[in-house]
Design a protein around this motif. Structure first.
Motif, PDB file in Angstrom:
ATOM      1  N   ILE A 196       0.842  -1.200   0.000  1.00 45.50           N
ATOM      2  CA  ILE A 196       0.000   0.000   0.000  1.00 45.50           C
ATOM      3  C   ILE A 196       0.876   1.247   0.000  1.00 45.50           C
ATOM      4  N   ARG A 197       1.937   1.246   0.789  1.00 50.39           N
ATOM      5  CA  ARG A 197       2.861   2.380   0.836  1.00 50.39           C
ATOM      6  C   ARG A 197       3.510   2.594  -0.539  1.00 50.39           C
ATOM      7  N   HIS A 198       3.912   1.516  -1.206  1.00 53.49           N
ATOM      8  CA  HIS A 198       4.517   1.634  -2.537  1.00 53.49           C
ATOM      9  C   HIS A 198       3.508   2.162  -3.553  1.00 53.49           C
ATOM     10  N   ALA A 199       2.271   1.717  -3.455  1.00 50.35           N
ATOM     11  CA  ALA A 199       1.235   2.198  -4.377  1.00 50.35           C
ATOM     12  C   ALA A 199       0.976   3.688  -4.170  1.00 50.35           C
ATOM     13  N   ARG A 200       0.986   4.130  -2.926  1.00 56.98           N
ATOM     14  CA  ARG A 200       0.791   5.571  -2.655  1.00 56.98           C
ATOM     15  C   ARG A 200       1.977   6.385  -3.161  1.00 56.98           C
ATOM     16  N   GLN A 201       3.191   5.850  -3.030  1.00 57.55           N
ATOM     17  CA  GLN A 201       4.366   6.535  -3.578  1.00 57.55           C
ATOM     18  C   GLN A 201       4.256   6.626  -5.099  1.00 57.55           C
ATOM     19  N   ALA A 202       3.777   5.560  -5.730  1.00 57.61           N
ATOM     20  CA  ALA A 202       3.589   5.570  -7.182  1.00 57.61           C
ATOM     21  C   ALA A 202       2.547   6.612  -7.577  1.00 57.61           C
ATOM     22  N   GLN A 257       1.876   9.389  -5.958  1.00 55.70           N
ATOM     23  CA  GLN A 257       2.509  10.705  -5.812  1.00 55.70           C
ATOM     24  C   GLN A 257       3.424  11.003  -7.000  1.00 55.70           C
ATOM     25  N   THR A 258       4.203  10.023  -7.419  1.00 59.70           N
ATOM     26  CA  THR A 258       5.078  10.198  -8.577  1.00 59.70           C
ATOM     27  C   THR A 258       4.253  10.441  -9.833  1.00 59.70           C
ATOM     28  N   THR A 259       3.146   9.718  -9.963  1.00 53.57           N
ATOM     29  CA  THR A 259       2.251   9.909 -11.103  1.00 53.57           C
ATOM     30  C   THR A 259       1.706  11.330 -11.121  1.00 53.57           C
ATOM     31  N   GLN A 260       1.324  11.842  -9.959  1.00 50.72           N
ATOM     32  CA  GLN A 260       0.807  13.210  -9.883  1.00 50.72           C
ATOM     33  C   GLN A 260       1.886  14.231 -10.241  1.00 50.72           C
ATOM     34  N   GLN A 261       3.137  13.973  -9.824  1.00 51.66           N
ATOM     35  CA  GLN A 261       4.236  14.868 -10.199  1.00 51.66           C
ATOM     36  C   GLN A 261       4.452  14.859 -11.710  1.00 51.66           C
ATOM     37  N   LEU A 262       4.447  13.669 -12.299  1.00 48.46           N
ATOM     38  CA  LEU A 262       4.634  13.562 -13.744  1.00 48.46           C
ATOM     39  C   LEU A 262       3.483  14.214 -14.506  1.00 48.46           C
ATOM     40  N   ASP A 306      15.554   4.264 -22.331  1.00 48.21           N
ATOM     41  CA  ASP A 306      14.904   4.641 -23.589  1.00 48.21           C
ATOM     42  C   ASP A 306      14.313   3.411 -24.251  1.00 48.21           C
ATOM     43  N   GLY A 307      13.051   3.515 -24.597  1.00 47.75           N
ATOM     44  CA  GLY A 307      12.355   2.423 -25.265  1.00 47.75           C
ATOM     45  C   GLY A 307      11.852   2.874 -26.622  1.00 47.75           C
ATOM     46  N   PRO A 308      11.150   2.005 -27.340  1.00 51.27           N
ATOM     47  CA  PRO A 308      10.662   2.366 -28.676  1.00 51.27           C
ATOM     48  C   PRO A 308       9.617   3.479 -28.655  1.00 51.27           C
ATOM     49  N   LYS A 309       8.871   3.593 -27.553  1.00 53.63           N
ATOM     50  CA  LYS A 309       7.840   4.631 -27.471  1.00 53.63           C
ATOM     51  C   LYS A 309       8.285   5.833 -26.644  1.00 53.63           C
ATOM     52  N   GLY A 310       9.509   5.841 -26.175  1.00 48.09           N
ATOM     53  CA  GLY A 310       9.988   6.950 -25.360  1.00 48.09           C
ATOM     54  C   GLY A 310      10.667   6.423 -24.108  1.00 48.09           C
ATOM     55  N   THR A 311      10.823   7.297 -23.150  1.00 44.74           N
ATOM     56  CA  THR A 311      11.518   6.953 -21.920  1.00 44.74           C
ATOM     57  C   THR A 311      10.623   6.155 -20.984  1.00 44.74           C
ATOM     58  N   VAL A 312      11.196   5.136 -20.377  1.00 45.17           N
ATOM     59  CA  VAL A 312      10.510   4.387 -19.329  1.00 45.17           C
ATOM     60  C   VAL A 312      11.288   4.628 -18.038  1.00 45.17           C
ATOM     61  N   LEU A 313      10.589   5.032 -17.002  1.00 50.83           N
ATOM     62  CA  LEU A 313      11.213   5.260 -15.699  1.00 50.83           C
ATOM     63  C   LEU A 313      11.001   4.046 -14.820  1.00 50.83           C
ATOM     64  N   HIS A 314      12.067   3.455 -14.344  1.00 44.49           N
ATOM     65  CA  HIS A 314      11.999   2.344 -13.404  1.00 44.49           C
ATOM     66  C   HIS A 314      12.262   2.909 -12.014  1.00 44.49           C
ATOM     67  N   CYS A 315      11.208   2.998 -11.221  1.00 39.74           N
ATOM     68  CA  CYS A 315      11.303   3.575  -9.882  1.00 39.74           C
ATOM     69  C   CYS A 315      10.968   2.499  -8.850  1.00 39.74           C
ATOM     70  N   HIS A 316      11.955   1.939  -8.223  1.00 41.34           N
ATOM     71  CA  HIS A 316      11.803   0.938  -7.174  1.00 41.34           C
ATOM     72  C   HIS A 316      10.791  -0.142  -7.545  1.00 41.34           C
ATOM     73  N   ALA A 339       1.439   3.872 -15.128  1.00 39.36           N
ATOM     74  CA  ALA A 339       2.321   3.409 -14.060  1.00 39.36           C
ATOM     75  C   ALA A 339       1.967   1.968 -13.783  1.00 39.36           C
ATOM     76  N   GLY A 340       2.954   1.113 -13.819  1.00 36.83           N
ATOM     77  CA  GLY A 340       2.710  -0.304 -13.621  1.00 36.83           C
ATOM     78  C   GLY A 340       3.534  -0.865 -12.492  1.00 36.83           C
ATOM     79  N   SER A 341       2.919  -1.713 -11.696  1.00 37.67           N
ATOM     80  CA  SER A 341       3.621  -2.378 -10.606  1.00 37.67           C
ATOM     81  C   SER A 341       4.480  -3.494 -11.153  1.00 37.67           C
ATOM     82  N   GLN A 342       5.656  -3.664 -10.564  1.00 38.22           N
ATOM     83  CA  GLN A 342       6.517  -4.761 -10.970  1.00 38.22           C
ATOM     84  C   GLN A 342       6.164  -6.038 -10.222  1.00 38.22           C
ATOM     85  N   LYS A 343       5.312  -5.938  -9.212  1.00 41.36           N
ATOM     86  CA  LYS A 343       4.996  -7.092  -8.368  1.00 41.36           C
ATOM     87  C   LYS A 343       3.589  -7.636  -8.625  1.00 41.36           C
ATOM     88  N   TYR A 344       2.612  -6.753  -8.756  1.00 42.25           N
ATOM     89  CA  TYR A 344       1.219  -7.164  -8.895  1.00 42.25           C
ATOM     90  C   TYR A 344       0.630  -6.621 -10.190  1.00 42.25           C
TER      91      TYR A 344
END
Length: 141
Positions: A35-41, A43-48, A79-89, A103-108
């Motif tokens: 839940i904490r990681h999802a909330r951080q994601a 917040q990052t989504t809102q910044q982006l 850098d990917g074919p469609k642009g930059t991908v950010l890997h954040c934790h 924004a996609g989770s790497q776990k779920y």
């Protein structure tokens, strides 16, 4: 000899009790971390989102270089074919289309989808994913 047997039984009870306590507490701790990681994601989504909207007002189009938008993010840029991908934790961020940030989770199987045009953020999860469903519910979107 009788005292030794009592001491061993007492130690066994203590070890079993601690084991059961850990068995109950560990899943709860993991859930809280998710839940904490999802909330951080979120917040990052809102910044982006805010950075993309500012970029659009200045240039008339959305930036494909997410790392340049918010340079102080602790994320690795690839850098990917469609642009930059950010890997954040625990999450990764990418432009899915010219006006959609994902924004996609790497776990779920859980995703945050952002419409850059109107600024809406929605939470999706794969059908049948109760973990994704619970995380989306906890984000209050």
């Amino acid at each position: 000899m009788n005292n030794r047997g009592v001491l061993h039984k007492l130690m066994l009870v203590v070890i079993l009790t601690a084991g059961f306590g850990l068995a109950i507490a560990l899943p709860q701790l993991k859930k809280q971390a998710d839940i904490r990681h999802a909330r951080q994601a979120l917040q990052t989504t809102q910044q982006l989102l805010a950075a993309e909207q500012t970029f659009y007002k200045q240039n008339g189009f959305y930036s494909a270089d997410l790392a340049a938008l918010v340079p102080d993010l602790p994320c690795q840029s690839v850098d990917g074919p469609k642009g930059t991908v950010l890997h954040c934790h625990h999450y990764e961020f990418a432009l899915e289309t010219a006006q959609t940030l994902r924004a996609g989770s790497q776990k779920y199987p859980k995703w945050l989808t952002v419409s850059l045009e109107d600024g809406t953020i929605t939470c999706h999860h794969e059908d049948g994913s109760w973990v994704g469903e619970r995380l989306c519910a906890r984000l209050d979107l």
